[in-house]
Design a protein around this motif. Structure first.
Motif, PDB file in Angstrom:
ATOM      1  N   LYS A  30       0.829  -1.204   0.000  1.00 43.44           N
ATOM      2  CA  LYS A  30       0.000   0.000   0.000  1.00 43.44           C
ATOM      3  C   LYS A  30       0.867   1.260   0.000  1.00 43.44           C
ATOM      4  O   LYS A  30       0.606   2.212  -0.762  1.00 43.44           O
ATOM      5  CB  LYS A  30      -0.921   0.008   1.218  1.00 43.44           C
ATOM      6  N   ASN A  31       1.895   1.283   0.828  1.00 41.27           N
ATOM      7  CA  ASN A  31       2.782   2.450   0.908  1.00 41.27           C
ATOM      8  C   ASN A  31       3.572   2.643  -0.377  1.00 41.27           C
ATOM      9  O   ASN A  31       3.718   3.775  -0.872  1.00 41.27           O
ATOM     10  CB  ASN A  31       3.738   2.299   2.092  1.00 41.27           C
ATOM     11  N   ILE A  32       4.082   1.543  -0.938  1.00 43.37           N
ATOM     12  CA  ILE A  32       4.852   1.637  -2.184  1.00 43.37           C
ATOM     13  C   ILE A  32       3.967   2.155  -3.313  1.00 43.37           C
ATOM     14  O   ILE A  32       4.359   3.049  -4.078  1.00 43.37           O
ATOM     15  CB  ILE A  32       5.446   0.262  -2.556  1.00 43.37           C
ATOM     16  N   CYS A  33       2.763   1.607  -3.428  1.00 40.33           N
ATOM     17  CA  CYS A  33       1.854   2.025  -4.496  1.00 40.33           C
ATOM     18  C   CYS A  33       1.436   3.493  -4.337  1.00 40.33           C
ATOM     19  O   CYS A  33       1.294   4.211  -5.329  1.00 40.33           O
ATOM     20  CB  CYS A  33       0.626   1.121  -4.534  1.00 40.33           C
ATOM     21  N   SER A  34       1.257   3.934  -3.104  1.00 39.14           N
ATOM     22  CA  SER A  34       0.906   5.341  -2.858  1.00 39.14           C
ATOM     23  C   SER A  34       2.011   6.262  -3.352  1.00 39.14           C
ATOM     24  O   SER A  34       1.745   7.319  -3.951  1.00 39.14           O
ATOM     25  CB  SER A  34       0.666   5.571  -1.367  1.00 39.14           C
ATOM     26  N   LEU A  35       3.261   5.884  -3.114  1.00 41.59           N
ATOM     27  CA  LEU A  35       4.394   6.687  -3.572  1.00 41.59           C
ATOM     28  C   LEU A  35       4.461   6.734  -5.103  1.00 41.59           C
ATOM     29  O   LEU A  35       4.715   7.788  -5.691  1.00 41.59           O
ATOM     30  CB  LEU A  35       5.698   6.117  -3.002  1.00 41.59           C
ATOM     31  N   ILE A  36       4.229   5.586  -5.736  1.00 43.89           N
ATOM     32  CA  ILE A  36       4.267   5.541  -7.199  1.00 43.89           C
ATOM     33  C   ILE A  36       3.143   6.390  -7.794  1.00 43.89           C
ATOM     34  O   ILE A  36       3.358   7.174  -8.726  1.00 43.89           O
ATOM     35  CB  ILE A  36       4.148   4.085  -7.697  1.00 43.89           C
ATOM     36  N   VAL A  37       1.943   6.255  -7.258  1.00 41.65           N
ATOM     37  CA  VAL A  37       0.798   7.037  -7.759  1.00 41.65           C
ATOM     38  C   VAL A  37       1.049   8.528  -7.587  1.00 41.65           C
ATOM     39  O   VAL A  37       0.721   9.339  -8.465  1.00 41.65           O
ATOM     40  CB  VAL A  37      -0.502   6.617  -7.038  1.00 41.65           C
ATOM     41  N   SER A  38       1.644   8.890  -6.466  1.00 40.85           N
ATOM     42  CA  SER A  38       1.957  10.299  -6.221  1.00 40.85           C
ATOM     43  C   SER A  38       2.894  10.841  -7.300  1.00 40.85           C
ATOM     44  O   SER A  38       2.704  11.948  -7.814  1.00 40.85           O
ATOM     45  CB  SER A  38       2.595  10.455  -4.840  1.00 40.85           C
ATOM     46  N   GLU A  39       3.902  10.046  -7.667  1.00 34.06           N
ATOM     47  CA  GLU A  39       4.838  10.468  -8.719  1.00 34.06           C
ATOM     48  C   GLU A  39       4.108  10.618 -10.052  1.00 34.06           C
ATOM     49  O   GLU A  39       4.354  11.573 -10.801  1.00 34.06           O
ATOM     50  CB  GLU A  39       5.962   9.441  -8.861  1.00 34.06           C
ATOM     51  N   LEU A  40       3.204   9.698 -10.356  1.00 30.30           N
ATOM     52  CA  LEU A  40       2.482   9.749 -11.632  1.00 30.30           C
ATOM     53  C   LEU A  40       1.519  10.937 -11.686  1.00 30.30           C
ATOM     54  O   LEU A  40       1.438  11.647 -12.695  1.00 30.30           O
ATOM     55  CB  LEU A  40       1.717   8.444 -11.843  1.00 30.30           C
ATOM     56  N   LYS A  41       0.786  11.172 -10.602  1.00 27.67           N
ATOM     57  CA  LYS A  41      -0.197  12.257 -10.576  1.00 27.67           C
ATOM     58  C   LYS A  41       0.467  13.632 -10.567  1.00 27.67           C
ATOM     59  O   LYS A  41      -0.069  14.584 -11.149  1.00 27.67           O
ATOM     60  CB  LYS A  41      -1.094  12.116  -9.343  1.00 27.67           C
ATOM     61  N   ASN A  42       1.620  13.723  -9.921  1.00 28.45           N
ATOM     62  CA  ASN A  42       2.309  15.022  -9.826  1.00 28.45           C
ATOM     63  C   ASN A  42       3.150  15.327 -11.054  1.00 28.45           C
ATOM     64  O   ASN A  42       3.751  16.398 -11.133  1.00 28.45           O
ATOM     65  CB  ASN A  42       3.197  15.052  -8.579  1.00 28.45           C
ATOM     66  N   ASN A  80      11.986  11.552 -11.730  1.00 26.93           N
ATOM     67  CA  ASN A  80      12.416  10.654 -10.653  1.00 26.93           C
ATOM     68  C   ASN A  80      12.315   9.179 -11.053  1.00 26.93           C
ATOM     69  O   ASN A  80      12.123   8.311 -10.201  1.00 26.93           O
ATOM     70  CB  ASN A  80      11.557  10.896  -9.403  1.00 26.93           C
ATOM     71  N   GLU A  81      12.465   8.898 -12.342  1.00 27.93           N
ATOM     72  CA  GLU A  81      12.285   7.526 -12.822  1.00 27.93           C
ATOM     73  C   GLU A  81      13.180   6.505 -12.112  1.00 27.93           C
ATOM     74  O   GLU A  81      12.702   5.414 -11.769  1.00 27.93           O
ATOM     75  CB  GLU A  81      12.510   7.450 -14.338  1.00 27.93           C
ATOM     76  N   PRO A  82      14.471   6.776 -11.861  1.00 26.86           N
ATOM     77  CA  PRO A  82      15.289   5.779 -11.151  1.00 26.86           C
ATOM     78  C   PRO A  82      14.734   5.417  -9.773  1.00 26.86           C
ATOM     79  O   PRO A  82      14.784   4.253  -9.358  1.00 26.86           O
ATOM     80  CB  PRO A  82      16.656   6.471 -11.014  1.00 26.86           C
ATOM     81  N   ILE A  83      14.172   6.420  -9.068  1.00 26.62           N
ATOM     82  CA  ILE A  83      13.587   6.155  -7.753  1.00 26.62           C
ATOM     83  C   ILE A  83      12.344   5.292  -7.897  1.00 26.62           C
ATOM     84  O   ILE A  83      12.140   4.318  -7.150  1.00 26.62           O
ATOM     85  CB  ILE A  83      13.241   7.480  -7.044  1.00 26.62           C
ATOM     86  N   VAL A  84      11.491   5.643  -8.874  1.00 26.31           N
ATOM     87  CA  VAL A  84      10.261   4.880  -9.093  1.00 26.31           C
ATOM     88  C   VAL A  84      10.593   3.437  -9.477  1.00 26.31           C
ATOM     89  O   VAL A  84       9.901   2.501  -9.066  1.00 26.31           O
ATOM     90  CB  VAL A  84       9.393   5.538 -10.177  1.00 26.31           C
ATOM     91  N   MET A  85      11.667   3.259 -10.247  1.00 26.07           N
ATOM     92  CA  MET A  85      12.050   1.905 -10.646  1.00 26.07           C
ATOM     93  C   MET A  85      12.387   1.046  -9.440  1.00 26.07           C
ATOM     94  O   MET A  85      12.097  -0.153  -9.406  1.00 26.07           O
ATOM     95  CB  MET A  85      13.233   1.956 -11.612  1.00 26.07           C
ATOM     96  N   HIS A  86      13.002   1.641  -8.429  1.00 21.89           N
ATOM     97  CA  HIS A  86      13.290   0.901  -7.193  1.00 21.89           C
ATOM     98  C   HIS A  86      11.982   0.455  -6.526  1.00 21.89           C
ATOM     99  O   HIS A  86      11.881  -0.668  -6.018  1.00 21.89           O
ATOM    100  CB  HIS A  86      14.111   1.759  -6.235  1.00 21.89           C
ATOM    101  N   PHE A  87      10.977   1.335  -6.537  1.00 23.81           N
ATOM    102  CA  PHE A  87       9.668   0.988  -5.979  1.00 23.81           C
ATOM    103  C   PHE A  87       9.043  -0.173  -6.764  1.00 23.81           C
ATOM    104  O   PHE A  87       8.491  -1.113  -6.187  1.00 23.81           O
ATOM    105  CB  PHE A  87       8.725   2.191  -6.007  1.00 23.81           C
ATOM    106  N   LEU A  88       9.116  -0.091  -8.100  1.00 22.31           N
ATOM    107  CA  LEU A  88       8.529  -1.129  -8.939  1.00 22.31           C
ATOM    108  C   LEU A  88       9.233  -2.470  -8.739  1.00 22.31           C
ATOM    109  O   LEU A  88       8.581  -3.523  -8.657  1.00 22.31           O
ATOM    110  CB  LEU A  88       8.609  -0.721 -10.413  1.00 22.31           C
TER     111      LEU A  88
END
Length: 278
Positions: free
Chosen positions: A119-131, A137-145
């Motif tokens: 839930k926390n990881i997905c919230s962070l990814i969605v925040s990056e996409l919506k903002n 910040n693609e390298p950071i998002v890739m770590h989340f994925l």
């Protein structure tokens, strides 16, 4: 039915779905669907299961699936293909994903800690996409994925181990993991090598494995190799001689004989048939 391909190793997408149902398509890649909000139904290979917020669903290549969305729902969709899997460092997890995922239905997550983490990881990814900061910040998002996919594969392995038997031992889980990790090296998964590694006599190994899993270890190895080879033929353009090298067969004739014995057709015939179905 529309056939859809993925031309990047991995993609992520946020969706707000208001229509019902989503069109059924044939996908050639893996998809992880996280439900942010809304309730409805996922139909996977004619099996209908409910979805609700916090659910994590996995769709594998060649699944026929669609969503029945009775009211607006939000999803985070992670799509990845064989090229992505080839870059990972944990082949046993990849093989588990291919071997066990088609038998799964419904939410993968059973552990409460995993549910909170996802839930926390997905919230962070969605925040990056919506903002609109995903590209920056693609390298950071890739770590989340990567973490999300790892949790998915770990959950699949854990769930399968629990389903073996109520009295299954840690040793049988380790044997299965060993076989999956070394499936490309026939010399390392011979009965005498496995029995020696895990402190069992060769004669007792098959009895022990069947008692714990319901099938002999030789059949498990055969089915696992066969499933992985089928996956290569259906979802990649890999040549037959490359499959020969990958799985340690003596030559193409040896591989073709093995495949035809269990599938009733040659590798070429199997691939042609699958391409026509697609």
């Amino acid at each position: 039915m529309v056939k859809k391909n993925l031309y990047k190793p991995i993609e992520v997408e946020y969706k707000l779905v208001e229509e019902c149902p989503l069109t059924k398509s044939n996908y050639t890649f893996f998809q992880i669907l996280y439900v942010i909000s809304g309730e409805g139904f996922a139909i996977i290979n004619d099996h209908k299961t409910t979805y609700r917020p916090g659910n994590l669903l996995l769709f594998v290549p060649n699944d026929h699936h669609t969503l029945d969305v009775p009211k607006p729902s939000e999803f985070l969709l992670i799509k990845f293909n064989r090229n992505y899997l080839n870059t990972t460092k944990t082949p046993e997890n990849i093989n588990s994903l291919i071997h066990y995922a088609p038998d799964l239905q419904g939410c993968i997550l059973q552990n409460e800690d995993d549910k909170l983490m996802v839930k926390n990881i997905c919230s962070l990814i969605v925040s990056e996409l919506k903002n609109g900061t995903y590209n920056h910040n693609e390298p950071i998002v890739m770590h989340f994925l990567n973490a999300l996919i790892f949790i998915t594969t770990r959950s699949i392995i854990t769930n399968q181990h629990v389903l073996l038997t109520q009295n299954s031992e840690v040793r049988i889980q380790k044997i299965i993991s060993y076989v999956q990790e070394h499936i490309h090296f026939p010399q390392k998964i011979k009965a005498e090598i496995i029995s020696e590694k895990f402190g069992l006599s060769k004669n007792y190994l098959s009895h022990y494995f069947k008692n714990q899993t319901g099938e002999t270890i030789s059949r498990f190895i055969m089915q696992h190799r066969l499933k992985l080879i089928e996956h290569r033929l259906i979802f990649s353009d890999i040549r037959v001689n490359e499959i020969v090298d990958e799985f340690g067969f003596a030559d193409e004739s040896h591989l073709n004989k093995f495949f035809k014995k269990h599938k009733g057709v040659s590798l070429t015939e199997f691939r042609k048939k699958q391409n026509k179905l697609a």
